[in-house]
Design a protein around this motif. Structure first.
Motif, PDB file in Angstrom:
ATOM      1  N   ASP A   1      23.026  34.029   9.772  1.00  0.00           N
ATOM      2  CA  ASP A   1      23.049  34.325   8.337  1.00  0.00           C
ATOM      3  C   ASP A   1      23.897  35.574   8.054  1.00  0.00           C
ATOM      4  OD1 ASP A   1      21.423  32.149   7.786  1.00  0.00           O
ATOM      5  OD2 ASP A   1      19.592  33.331   7.637  1.00  0.00           O
ATOM      6  N   ALA A   2      23.783  36.568   8.912  1.00  0.00           N
ATOM      7  CA  ALA A   2      24.588  37.786   8.751  1.00  0.00           C
ATOM      8  C   ALA A   2      26.072  37.462   8.899  1.00  0.00           C
ATOM      9  CB  ALA A   2      24.167  38.846   9.763  1.00  0.00           C
TER      10      ALA A   2
ATOM     11  N   GLY B   1      24.195  47.375  14.197  1.00  0.00           N
ATOM     12  CA  GLY B   1      24.276  45.927  14.091  1.00  0.00           C
ATOM     13  C   GLY B   1      24.688  45.493  12.691  1.00  0.00           C
ATOM     14  N   VAL B   2      25.313  44.347  12.606  1.00  0.00           N
ATOM     15  CA  VAL B   2      25.735  43.793  11.315  1.00  0.00           C
ATOM     16  C   VAL B   2      24.627  42.872  10.813  1.00  0.00           C
ATOM     17  CG1 VAL B   2      27.458  42.372  10.133  1.00  0.00           C
ATOM     18  CG2 VAL B   2      28.165  43.929  11.959  1.00  0.00           C
ATOM     19  N   ASP B   3      24.088  43.189   9.652  1.00  0.00           N
ATOM     20  CA  ASP B   3      23.012  42.397   9.053  1.00  0.00           C
ATOM     21  C   ASP B   3      23.547  41.713   7.802  1.00  0.00           C
ATOM     22  OD1 ASP B   3      20.472  41.351   8.466  1.00  0.00           O
ATOM     23  OD2 ASP B   3      19.466  43.200   9.043  1.00  0.00           O
ATOM     24  N   LEU B   4      22.674  41.137   7.019  1.00  0.00           N
ATOM     25  CA  LEU B   4      23.065  40.477   5.774  1.00  0.00           C
ATOM     26  C   LEU B   4      23.891  41.419   4.910  1.00  0.00           C
ATOM     27  CD1 LEU B   4      19.610  38.872   4.976  1.00  0.00           C
ATOM     28  CD2 LEU B   4      21.645  37.655   5.766  1.00  0.00           C
ATOM     29  N   ARG B   5      24.874  40.866   4.190  1.00  0.00           N
ATOM     30  CA  ARG B   5      25.769  41.667   3.358  1.00  0.00           C
ATOM     31  C   ARG B   5      25.036  42.174   2.125  1.00  0.00           C
ATOM     32  NH1 ARG B   5      28.636  40.375  -1.051  1.00  0.00           N
ATOM     33  NH2 ARG B   5      28.274  38.151  -0.738  1.00  0.00           N
ATOM     34  N   GLN B   6      25.177  43.463   1.847  1.00  0.00           N
ATOM     35  CA  GLN B   6      24.583  44.057   0.652  1.00  0.00           C
ATOM     36  C   GLN B   6      25.128  43.363  -0.593  1.00  0.00           C
ATOM     37  OE1 GLN B   6      25.183  48.263   0.192  1.00  0.00           O
ATOM     38  NE2 GLN B   6      23.547  48.422  -1.303  1.00  0.00           N
ATOM     39  N   GLY B   7      24.247  43.097  -1.537  1.00  0.00           N
ATOM     40  CA  GLY B   7      24.638  42.455  -2.780  1.00  0.00           C
ATOM     41  C   GLY B   7      24.591  40.947  -2.735  1.00  0.00           C
ATOM     42  N   ASN B   8      24.354  40.376  -1.551  1.00  0.00           N
ATOM     43  CA  ASN B   8      24.280  38.930  -1.442  1.00  0.00           C
ATOM     44  C   ASN B   8      23.013  38.432  -2.118  1.00  0.00           C
ATOM     45  OD1 ASN B   8      25.529  36.575  -0.527  1.00  0.00           O
ATOM     46  ND2 ASN B   8      24.154  36.439   1.197  1.00  0.00           N
TER      47      ASN B   8
ATOM     48  N   GLY C   1      16.885  51.362   5.489  1.00  0.00           N
ATOM     49  CA  GLY C   1      17.541  50.158   5.991  1.00  0.00           C
ATOM     50  C   GLY C   1      17.562  49.036   4.970  1.00  0.00           C
ATOM     51  N   ILE C   2      17.559  47.807   5.482  1.00  0.00           N
ATOM     52  CA  ILE C   2      17.733  46.627   4.651  1.00  0.00           C
ATOM     53  C   ILE C   2      16.440  46.254   3.923  1.00  0.00           C
ATOM     54  CG2 ILE C   2      17.229  45.004   6.519  1.00  0.00           C
ATOM     55  CD1 ILE C   2      19.457  43.195   5.372  1.00  0.00           C
ATOM     56  N   THR C   3      16.595  45.712   2.728  1.00  0.00           N
ATOM     57  CA  THR C   3      15.460  45.267   1.936  1.00  0.00           C
ATOM     58  C   THR C   3      15.868  44.070   1.086  1.00  0.00           C
ATOM     59  OG1 THR C   3      13.751  45.998   0.373  1.00  0.00           O
ATOM     60  CG2 THR C   3      15.955  46.871   0.043  1.00  0.00           C
ATOM     61  N   LYS C   4      14.881  43.294   0.691  1.00  0.00           N
ATOM     62  CA  LYS C   4      15.129  42.214  -0.261  1.00  0.00           C
ATOM     63  C   LYS C   4      14.500  42.635  -1.582  1.00  0.00           C
ATOM     64  CE  LYS C   4      11.068  39.470   1.086  1.00  0.00           C
ATOM     65  NZ  LYS C   4      10.516  40.324   2.111  1.00  0.00           N
ATOM     66  N   ARG C   5      15.245  42.452  -2.658  1.00  0.00           N
ATOM     67  CA  ARG C   5      14.752  42.822  -3.984  1.00  0.00           C
ATOM     68  C   ARG C   5      14.621  41.554  -4.814  1.00  0.00           C
ATOM     69  NH1 ARG C   5      18.402  47.245  -6.483  1.00  0.00           N
ATOM     70  NH2 ARG C   5      16.753  47.146  -8.017  1.00  0.00           N
TER      71      ARG C   5
ATOM     72  N   PRO D   1      15.076  39.786   4.830  1.00  0.00           N
ATOM     73  CA  PRO D   1      14.605  41.103   5.275  1.00  0.00           C
ATOM     74  C   PRO D   1      13.088  41.195   5.131  1.00  0.00           C
ATOM     75  CG  PRO D   1      16.519  41.314   3.857  1.00  0.00           C
ATOM     76  CD  PRO D   1      16.092  39.888   3.786  1.00  0.00           C
ATOM     77  N   ALA D   2      12.443  41.903   6.036  1.00  0.00           N
ATOM     78  CA  ALA D   2      10.980  42.018   6.021  1.00  0.00           C
ATOM     79  C   ALA D   2      10.488  42.855   4.850  1.00  0.00           C
ATOM     80  CB  ALA D   2      10.494  42.612   7.339  1.00  0.00           C
ATOM     81  N   ARG D   3      11.208  43.933   4.539  1.00  0.00           N
ATOM     82  CA  ARG D   3      10.759  44.828   3.466  1.00  0.00           C
ATOM     83  C   ARG D   3      11.172  44.289   2.103  1.00  0.00           C
ATOM     84  NH1 ARG D   3      12.292  49.850   2.664  1.00  0.00           N
ATOM     85  NH2 ARG D   3      14.372  49.501   3.406  1.00  0.00           N
ATOM     86  N   THR D   4      10.277  44.437   1.129  1.00  0.00           N
ATOM     87  CA  THR D   4      10.560  44.037  -0.245  1.00  0.00           C
ATOM     88  C   THR D   4      10.708  45.296  -1.078  1.00  0.00           C
ATOM     89  OG1 THR D   4       9.283  42.003  -0.001  1.00  0.00           O
ATOM     90  CG2 THR D   4       9.723  42.749  -2.247  1.00  0.00           C
ATOM     91  N   GLY D   5      11.849  45.405  -1.768  1.00  0.00           N
ATOM     92  CA  GLY D   5      12.097  46.549  -2.627  1.00  0.00           C
ATOM     93  C   GLY D   5      11.715  46.260  -4.064  1.00  0.00           C
TER      94      GLY D   5
END
Length: 102
Positions: free
Chosen positions: A12-13, A39-46, A63-67, A93-97
């Motif tokens: 996915d990344a 490491g390269v993770d999911l693209r910001q703004g996707n 770090g990374i979050t899903k909003r 992403p595990a964390r929810t913003g």
């Protein structure tokens, strides 16, 4: 700046960063000897969809979050996204913003 190698965390990344499978090549011994970078993770703004919910990929100091995106009018009318712009991700992403709203 020092050269590093950066592992792509998951398929996915790779896709959300618009990388091209046709440009992938086998790393050399010298490539593999480079120190590890971030490491390269999911693209910001996707925009992701999972379980009928729409999320915006974002990063903060932890770090990374899903909003979660809401309301729908932000997504469609204000930001001009369509359903085809959503990426069906199995690796949220595990964390929810906080809500991404207009």
């Amino acid at each position: 700046s020092q050269m590093v190698k950066r592992w792509i965390i998951n398929p996915d990344a790779f896709v959300t960063n618009n990388f091209d499978w046709n440009k992938v090549k086998t790393g050399t011994t010298q490539d593999l000897a480079l120190p590890d970078g971030t490491g390269v993770d999911l693209r910001q703004g996707n925009m992701l969809i999972s379980g009928g919910n729409i999320y915006l990929v974002d990063y903060d100091s932890d770090g990374i979050t899903k909003r979660p995106v809401g309301p729908w009018e932000c997504f469609a009318d204000r930001w001009h996204y369509t359903y085809r712009d959503l990426y069906q991700s199995g690796a949220l992403p595990a964390r929810t913003g906080s809500f991404a709203t207009c």
